[in-house]
Design a protein around this motif. Structure first.
Motif, PDB file in Angstrom:
ATOM      1  N   TRP A  25       0.817  -1.223   0.000  1.00 17.66           N
ATOM      2  CA  TRP A  25       0.000   0.000   0.000  1.00 17.66           C
ATOM      3  C   TRP A  25       0.852   1.274   0.000  1.00 17.66           C
ATOM      4  O   TRP A  25       0.421   2.309   0.510  1.00 17.66           O
ATOM      5  CB  TRP A  25      -0.970   0.031   1.177  1.00 17.66           C
ATOM      6  CG  TRP A  25      -2.175  -0.831   0.954  1.00 17.66           C
ATOM      7  CD1 TRP A  25      -2.332  -2.115   1.370  1.00 17.66           C
ATOM      8  CD2 TRP A  25      -3.385  -0.493   0.260  1.00 17.66           C
ATOM      9  NE1 TRP A  25      -3.554  -2.589   0.972  1.00 17.66           N
ATOM     10  CE2 TRP A  25      -4.214  -1.624   0.304  1.00 17.66           C
ATOM     11  CE3 TRP A  25      -3.834   0.657  -0.390  1.00 17.66           C
ATOM     12  CZ2 TRP A  25      -5.471  -1.638  -0.284  1.00 17.66           C
ATOM     13  CZ3 TRP A  25      -5.091   0.638  -0.950  1.00 17.66           C
ATOM     14  CH2 TRP A  25      -5.891  -0.494  -0.893  1.00 17.66           C
ATOM     15  N   ASP A  74       2.975   4.243  -2.161  1.00 12.61           N
ATOM     16  CA  ASP A  74       3.118   4.855  -3.476  1.00 12.61           C
ATOM     17  C   ASP A  74       4.568   4.685  -3.930  1.00 12.61           C
ATOM     18  O   ASP A  74       5.484   5.126  -3.234  1.00 12.61           O
ATOM     19  CB  ASP A  74       2.754   6.341  -3.391  1.00 12.61           C
ATOM     20  CG  ASP A  74       2.653   6.958  -4.775  1.00 12.61           C
ATOM     21  OD1 ASP A  74       3.642   6.845  -5.512  1.00 12.61           O
ATOM     22  OD2 ASP A  74       1.618   7.538  -5.107  1.00 12.61           O
ATOM     23  N   GLU A  84       2.004  -5.417  -4.181  1.00 14.37           N
ATOM     24  CA  GLU A  84       0.922  -4.778  -3.426  1.00 14.37           C
ATOM     25  C   GLU A  84       1.035  -3.256  -3.390  1.00 14.37           C
ATOM     26  O   GLU A  84       0.435  -2.624  -2.522  1.00 14.37           O
ATOM     27  CB  GLU A  84       0.914  -5.291  -1.984  1.00 14.37           C
ATOM     28  CG  GLU A  84       0.913  -6.785  -1.846  1.00 14.37           C
ATOM     29  CD  GLU A  84      -0.448  -7.387  -2.122  1.00 14.37           C
ATOM     30  OE1 GLU A  84      -1.438  -6.799  -1.693  1.00 14.37           O
ATOM     31  OE2 GLU A  84      -0.496  -8.415  -2.797  1.00 14.37           O
ATOM     32  N   ILE A  85       1.820  -2.658  -4.282  1.00 19.32           N
ATOM     33  CA  ILE A  85       1.949  -1.200  -4.263  1.00 19.32           C
ATOM     34  C   ILE A  85       0.609  -0.544  -4.613  1.00 19.32           C
ATOM     35  O   ILE A  85      -0.243  -1.161  -5.250  1.00 19.32           O
ATOM     36  CB  ILE A  85       3.030  -0.705  -5.257  1.00 19.32           C
ATOM     37  CG1 ILE A  85       2.771  -1.253  -6.655  1.00 19.32           C
ATOM     38  CG2 ILE A  85       4.407  -1.041  -4.780  1.00 19.32           C
ATOM     39  CD1 ILE A  85       3.575  -0.605  -7.721  1.00 19.32           C
ATOM     40  N   ALA A  86       0.445   0.702  -4.180  1.00 16.32           N
ATOM     41  CA  ALA A  86      -0.795   1.432  -4.452  1.00 16.32           C
ATOM     42  C   ALA A  86      -0.459   2.699  -5.216  1.00 16.32           C
ATOM     43  O   ALA A  86       0.439   3.432  -4.827  1.00 16.32           O
ATOM     44  CB  ALA A  86      -1.500   1.779  -3.140  1.00 16.32           C
TER      45      ALA A  86
END
Lengths: 178, 182
Positions: free
Chosen positions: A24, A26, A63-65
């Motif tokens: 999660w 950036d 899982e990056i946002a």
């Protein structure tokens, strides 16, 4: 040189291995943080000619946002060199192909384009999941703090905690419950 | 007639000669006076649908600015702020425990006549609810046909997305190329 000074000297110039959890986070914000550890900018002995950069291990890069609509707005450009060889790949398409590529490109672009950049990038390890090879794992001694809080889903919070949480909105008197 | 309706409207109908479908439930002759729950049960061949007056489960846990210790009442000349303005909470789209109070069980934002917010707060909370739904943080408050798991969504929707609350009241979100324009 005393034994204390020798140990201090050794500790100053040794490479530290940091771990960073990308869940999660950036990638473009966290690249500015990772860059500092990779180049050694967080050390008081930093100098561009001084090889004092550390090693950073990024986990959970799948899982990056990204912010807002950037998954479909951000395009990655590539040109093969031949006529008509230009391609524009959207961020979600690139992430489907290689879940480590977005964070790698973000860190690469965050650094200044000089001869040192390619060698600095060699010290960055990115893994799409939580599994790290054992020889990498045993070196890690420090964790980099995450920039954004990982949000909690409502269905992962226990039911009684949701019921007991203080309320701000009350139903009007003539409301029919649904 | 009015007395009967106020006590809680009750109507019975024969199942064999059903004229009104069971999906049509908003039947009331006068204004409903209390928080009600619709319950239906069968007595023999008769389907009984009744609106039962229930106490609100939220009243005991309610937080209001005027009940807090450091509350300064506004001057009488000023317009009274709504309860969210008075509380002055910095609500983010990840605060699902607060945002889930403003939605129905299928995840829709409640209208302003029910929430009782001012128009600015209603717009803000509505957009925060949309952000939380798009980020997949309130997936248990969705219609039954919805894909519950965000990982099962298509294309760009299956990846994690976060939102910036500063963009809610911007007239137009500037793009990175705007700085090159004169």
């Amino acid at each position: 040189m005393s034994a204390v000074k020798r140990a201090q000297q050794w500790a100053t110039f040794a490479r530290t291995w940091h771990i960073f959890d990308c869940k999660w986070q950036d990638p473009y914000e966290s690249a500015n943080v990772i860059k500092k550890y990779l180049m050694g900018l967080h050390k008081p002995i930093y100098h561009p000619m001084n090889d004092c950069g550390d090693v950073v291990v990024c986990i959970n890069s799948r899982e990056i946002a990204l912010r807002g609509d950037e998954w479909r707005q951000r395009a990655y450009f590539h040109h093969t060199g031949y006529p008509g060889g230009a391609t524009w790949t959207l961020a979600w398409e690139l992430h489907n192909k290689d879940p480590t590529m977005i964070i790698k490109k973000a860190v690469y672009r965050a650094m200044k384009g000089n001869l040192q950049r390619r060698h600095t990038m060699e010290r960055l390890f990115i893994y799409p999941g939580e599994v790290i090879p054992e020889e990498v794992k045993q070196n890690i001694t420090n964790q980099i703090r995450q920039i954004r809080l990982v949000p909690t889903r409502l269905d992962h919070i226990p039911e009684e905690e949701v019921q007991k949480y203080p309320k701000v909105m009350d139903y009007p008197e003539d409301y029919v419950l649904k | 007639m009015t007395k009967i309706v106020r006590a809680g409207f009750t109507f019975a109908k024969n199942c064999k000669n059903a004229v009104i479908s069971t999906s049509v439930r908003a039947i009331s002759i006068t204004k409903q006076l209390n928080l009600k729950e619709l319950r239906e049960h069968t007595e023999g061949t008769t389907l009984v649908v009744e609106g039962v007056t229930v106490p609100s489960p939220r009243t005991a846990l309610l937080v209001r600015a005027e009940n807090l210790s450091g509350y300064v009442p506004p001057e009488s000349s000023e317009k009274k702020p709504c309860y969210m303005c008075a509380l002055g909470l910095d609500v983010k789209h990840t605060d699902v425990l607060i945002l889930s109070q403003f939605v129905r069980s299928d995840g829709c934002m409640l209208p302003r006549r029910i929430t009782g917010l001012c128009s600015r707060q209603q717009k803000k909370i509505g957009k925060l609810v949309t952000m939380a739904q798009k980020a997949g943080l309130m997936i248990n408050l969705t219609p039954s046909y919805c894909h519950k798991d965000p990982k099962k969504r298509r294309d760009y929707k299956k990846f994690n997305t976060y939102f910036d609350e500063k963009t809610i009241f911007w007239w137009r979100i500037p793009k990175p190329t705007d700085k090159f324009k004169r």
